[in-house]
Design an enzyme around this catalytic site. Structure first.
Site, short mmCIF file in Angstrom:
data_model
loop_
_atom_site.label_atom_id
_atom_site.label_comp_id
_atom_site.label_asym_id
_atom_site.label_seq_id
_atom_site.Cartn_x
_atom_site.Cartn_y
_atom_site.Cartn_z
N PRO A 23 0.81 -1.28 0.01
CA PRO A 23 -0.11 0.15 0.11
C PRO A 23 0.81 1.27 -0.04
CG PRO A 23 -0.22 -1.36 1.89
CD PRO A 23 0.59 -2.04 1.12
N HIS A 24 0.42 2.21 -0.84
CA HIS A 24 1.16 3.47 -0.90
C HIS A 24 0.17 4.55 -1.48
CE1 HIS A 24 1.61 1.47 -4.82
NE2 HIS A 24 1.69 2.61 -5.32
N GLY A 25 0.61 5.60 -1.39
CA GLY A 25 -0.39 6.78 -1.73
C GLY A 25 -0.36 7.13 -3.21
#
Length: 151
Positions: free
Chosen positions: A65-67
C-alpha cells in the site's frame, strides 16, 4: 531494498499483527508511517484512494500500500513500514501475510518497487519474510537480498 535505517529500521517493522480486513491493514501500515514521522495524516486517505483505483497486491502474500502521485505533498521523508499478518488478510480474494507500506518523496519509489520485485522472484525468501519471528530477521533477510543483487 534500501534498508538504510532512515528508510527502514527495526522500529519500522511489526510482527504478529492482525486485521479484520484489507482496509484495516492499510490503516495500520499508514499509521505506522505516520508514527515514524514519514508522512502527514492526509497520506492515509490517499493510501485508501490508491487501493480503490488499483490493487497493491503483488503476489506471494505481499501487498505494498502506498499513496497516489498527488499525495506526495504529504510525504515528509522516504520510509517503509512492514507489518506481518501471520493469520493473513483477505486482499480482494488474495491472502496477504506481509504488508509493506511505502512513503516516497520522489523517484525513490521506483527503486523500492524494483527491489521488492526481485525479492518476490524467490518464493523461499518471501516465505521466510512472511514467517519471520522478529523484526531483526526481516531486516537481515532484506539486507541479504539487497547484497545479492548489488553484486
Amino acid at each position: 531494498m534500501p534498508t538504510d535505517a532512515t528508510i527502514l529500521g527495526a522500529e519500522s517493522v511489526l510482527i504478529g499483527c492482525t486485521a479484520p480486513d484489507q482496509a484495516d491493514a492499510i490503516t495500520q501500515v499508514g499509521r505506522k508511517l505516520l508514527e515514524l514521522g514519514a508522512v502527514e495524516p492526509g497520506y492515509l486517505d490517499a493510501m485508501h484512494e490508491r487501493e480503490k483505483s488499483v490493487s497493491t497486491y503483488l503476489g506471494e502474500g505481499v501487498a505494498i500500500p502506498h499513496g497516489t502521485d498527488e499525495s506526495r505533498k504529504f510525504v515528509k521523508r522516504t520510509a517503509l513500514a512492514i507489518l506481518q499478518f501471520p493469520a493473513g488478510v483477505d486482499w480482494d480474494g488474495n491472502d496477504v501475510r506481509l504488508c509493506v507500506g511505502i512513503a516516497a518523496k520522489g523517484s525513490e519509489q521506483v527503486g523500492i518497487l524494483s527491489s521488492l520485485a526481485r525479492i518476490l522472484m524467490d518464493s523461499e525468501q518471501v516465505k521466510q519474510l512472511r514467517e519471520a519471528p522478529d523484526a531483526e530477521t526481516i531486516l537481515r533477510l532484506l539486507n541479504e537480498v539487497d547484497e545479492e543483487f548489488s553484486r
